[in-house]
Design an enzyme around this catalytic site. Structure first.
Site, mmCIF file in Angstrom:
data_model
loop_
_atom_site.group_PDB
_atom_site.id
_atom_site.type_symbol
_atom_site.label_atom_id
_atom_site.label_comp_id
_atom_site.label_asym_id
_atom_site.label_seq_id
_atom_site.Cartn_x
_atom_site.Cartn_y
_atom_site.Cartn_z
ATOM 1 N N ARG A 111 0.844 -1.186 0.000
ATOM 2 C CA ARG A 111 0.000 0.000 0.000
ATOM 3 C C ARG A 111 0.886 1.246 0.000
ATOM 4 N NH1 ARG A 111 -4.740 1.956 -1.617
ATOM 5 N NH2 ARG A 111 -6.163 2.687 -0.005
ATOM 6 N N THR A 384 -8.782 0.637 -10.171
ATOM 7 C CA THR A 384 -8.286 -0.570 -9.518
ATOM 8 C C THR A 384 -8.413 -1.769 -10.475
ATOM 9 O OG1 THR A 384 -8.976 0.332 -7.376
ATOM 10 C CG2 THR A 384 -8.412 -1.987 -7.413
ATOM 11 N N THR A 402 -3.869 -0.687 -7.549
ATOM 12 C CA THR A 402 -4.686 0.477 -7.849
ATOM 13 C C THR A 402 -3.861 1.757 -7.895
ATOM 14 O OG1 THR A 402 -6.700 1.645 -7.185
ATOM 15 C CG2 THR A 402 -5.228 0.960 -5.424
ATOM 16 N N ASN A 404 -6.177 4.337 -7.356
ATOM 17 C CA ASN A 404 -7.390 4.875 -6.750
ATOM 18 C C ASN A 404 -8.385 5.283 -7.821
ATOM 19 O OD1 ASN A 404 -8.995 5.331 -4.505
ATOM 20 N ND2 ASN A 404 -8.405 7.463 -4.329
ATOM 21 N N ASP A 426 -8.057 8.310 0.340
ATOM 22 C CA ASP A 426 -8.527 7.167 1.117
ATOM 23 C C ASP A 426 -8.298 7.347 2.612
ATOM 24 O OD1 ASP A 426 -9.658 5.756 -0.891
ATOM 25 O OD2 ASP A 426 -8.147 4.185 -1.011
ATOM 26 N N SER A 456 -10.014 -0.908 0.484
ATOM 27 C CA SER A 456 -11.090 -1.898 0.347
ATOM 28 C C SER A 456 -10.640 -3.120 -0.448
ATOM 29 C CB SER A 456 -12.309 -1.272 -0.343
ATOM 30 O OG SER A 456 -12.872 -0.258 0.453
ATOM 31 N N GLY A 475 -13.419 -1.907 -7.637
ATOM 32 C CA GLY A 475 -14.764 -1.425 -7.379
ATOM 33 C C GLY A 475 -14.905 -0.508 -6.191
ATOM 34 N N GLY A 476 -13.801 0.107 -5.694
ATOM 35 C CA GLY A 476 -13.935 0.989 -4.543
ATOM 36 C C GLY A 476 -14.475 0.236 -3.346
#
Length: 594
Positions: A111, A384, A402, A404, A426, A456, A475-476
């Site tokens: 991340r 993503t 991703t 974002n 985020d 997510s 898909g967020g």
């Protein structure tokens, strides 16, 4: 009812630590012939990704002697070239790995992290409100990228082949180009105004003043050179030296405040996956800073109290939505970067806590959420990406990566070809204020230097006596509920392609609304849900919604990619989301001698 629910939930939170017991150790499942899955090998390899060129890159690397982890480097890097709308070297990713020879699962956290300069105050306007433009566009929107470090980590620790081999497909596609596809061109049109702000971006995406159009051959020579430096020098080829200098200069020239030390200091983190049982399955999934695994544990263990197959569609949807609602409430208050905040993981993932939440669900009435925003949940499907891999030794990878939102921050650092993420959105940049996906956060997910923002992304494995599945999706916030529905599909006996095609619905606590794809819910089911007290955004009823002045949409969500291994007849299958025409799932058989 609302006050009763709050009271019941407070009781559950107060007493769950006392009630919680350690999760039972998962018993390794047995195949139909009595053998353990780890002693059985698949008949070949399977790759499912959001673009055929990435799928082919993974297959090619395994033909050259690589394993699933080498293939993951090839697929990930190629997606970074052909899906700038969704992911890239300027973003991050979460990788769930299974090493077959050690029967070991590990979660690789790549991340992005917050720069030291990115304090909450930097994202507020003069009135003290969230400056959404700064949070989602340009240099302040970008966290320090993690994906290149993940590729190096996978190659050095788990792969068999050097980076110069596994990155070769991505380098070739970046240099030679690929045809611009429809959703990439449409996404560019939606982001054109922001992307035209930055000279580095214009040089890549509109070199002659004309932006991307479907069918164009899109070449990225600067990105090819960046990938070559990564292949030759590993970590230092991106986080130090020429690429790092260009990144820092490019960000700071647009008003940002990155430092060379921040780039050089980035590290991936290895974490233990979340494990729990749902019916006959062991679920292995993403821990924080992903919120997906905790939410899945809550939702599935809540739903384990009912035989969903015996319920009518409306009742089944109602109970599933109520499980979603409760998981997203806990996501809002408790989850963040585990290196910075204390997360009550033992409680949140326990069966006793899930049972307490289940007790607050009325079987025939919706539980009202505490509304803080009446805005609809933003639609998102292109941002993503996900891929799933199984190799001939039984190694497997579920990876979600991703930048974002569409084309991330819109900023390309000149000379790199690297499109930077906008993951800072985020974070809870203003606690209690929804972000671009309509979800809120509080102090647990507030930005701090070096902190990872909540995600997510939910790469996951499902393991039973008969079957092993690898799945995930973009898909967020809908990622979590799409993976949930996919798991319920596998539990119902669907094949991989049917799981990828399942219709989708979603609830995220706030706003208090069920949203659904066109055709996901029948008119009869919608009427029954509304009679229970649910607000339903159902595109099938567009005429009625227009009369009421509501929002209409036939939009579809996600891009689920999944592969599965049937242990009973030793077969492999793949499923690629039919909503995405350029995706591809492919199985290649291997000779027995291999």
């Amino acid at each position: 009812m609302k006050h009763l629910f709050k009271f019941a939930l407070l009781l559950v939170v107060a007493f769950a630590p006392v009630l919680a017991v350690p999760q039972e150790a998962a018993t390794p499942p047995q195949a139909a012939d009595g053998s353990r899955p780890e002693t059985q090998k698949p008949p070949g390899v399977a790759v499912a990704s959001a673009h055929a060129l990435a799928t082919e890159a993974g297959l090619q690397v395994m033909r050259e002697g690589g394993n699933a982890f080498d293939a993951a480097v090839a697929v990930s890097s190629t997606l970074s070239v052909v899906e700038p709308i969704s992911s890239g070297l300027g973003g991050g990713g979460l990788f769930l790995l299974h090493q077959a020879d050690e029967d070991r699962d590990v979660f690789v956290d790549a991340r992005e992290i917050a720069p030291a300069s990115a304090t909450m105050e930097r994202y507020l306007d003069e009135a003290g409100e969230l400056d959404s433009d700064r949070a989602t566009n340009g240099p302040w929107a970008a966290g320090i990228p993690g994906l290149p470090a993940a590729l190096v980590h996978l190659a050095e620790r788990y792969g068999k082949l050097p980076l110069r081999t596994t990155l070769a497909p991505a380098i070739r596609v970046a240099r030679e180009g690929f045809p611009v596809y429809g959703r990439m061109a449409r996404g560019y049109e939606r982001r054109r105004e922001v992307m035209n702000r930055y000279p580095g971006t214009r040089a890549v995406y509109a070199p002659e003043g004309r932006g991307l159009q479907e069918g164009d051959l899109f070449r990225q020579p600067d990105l090819a050179r960046t990938l070559e430096r990564l292949a030759a020098q590993g970590f230092d080829g991106f986080y130090r030296g020429e690429t790092a200098r260009l990144l820092v200069e490019g960000v700071n020239a647009e008003g940002g405040q990155w430092t060379a030390d921040e780039l050089a200091g980035y590290r991936v983190a290895e974490r233990d996956p979340i494990r729990f049982r749902y019916r006959d399955w062991e679920i292995v999934t993403a821990p924080p800073p992903s919120s997906g695994g905790v939410a899945l544990a809550q939702m599935l263990q809540i739903l384990a109290g009912w035989d969903l197959d015996e319920l009518d569609p409306a009742q089944r949807t109602h109970l599933t939505v109520e499980a979603m609602r409760r998981a997203f409430r806990d996501r809002t208050f408790y989850l963040g970067d585990p290196d910075f905040v204390e997360i009550p993981m033992r409680t949140l993932t326990s069966r006793d806590y899930a049972a307490g939440l289940r007790a607050t669900i009325h079987p025939r009435k919706a539980t009202p959420s505490d509304l803080l925003s009446g805005e609809p949940t933003p639609l998102e499907d292109e941002e993503t990406t996900h891929f799933s891999i199984i190799d001939a030794d039984g190694n497997r990878v579920a990876a979600t990566q991703t930048v974002n939102l569409l084309f991330g921050s819109g900023l390309v650092a000149p000379g790199t070809g690297v499109l930077l993420n906008n993951e800072m959105d985020d974070f809870a940049l203003k606690p209690g204020t929804p972000n671009a996906f309509g979800v809120m956060g509080f102090q647990a997910n507030a930005p701090e230097p070096g902190k990872r923002m909540l995600s997510s992304m939910t790469p996951s494995f499902m393991v039973s006596d008969d079957r092993i599945a690898v799945l995930g999706t973009p898909g967020g916030t809908r990622i979590i509920t799409m993976v949930l529905l996919g798991m319920l599909g596998y539990d119902a006996g669907l094949d991989a392609q049917a799981v990828a095609a399942l219709p989708r619905f979603h609830h995220q606590w706030i706003p208090d609304r069920i949203s659904a794809e066109g055709g996901a819910l029948s008119a009869e089911t919608v009427r029954a849900l509304r009679a229970m007290g649910h607000e339903v955004d159902a595109p099938d009823e567009e005429a009625e919604m227009r009369q009421a002045g509501g929002r209409t949409s036939s939009h579809v969500w996600g891009n689920l990619q999944t592969v599965a291994w049937d242990l009973r007849d030793n077969t492999l299958e793949g499923g690629s989301d039919p909503r995405n025409p350029v995706g591809k799932a492919e199985v290649e058989l291997r000779a027995a001698a291999d």
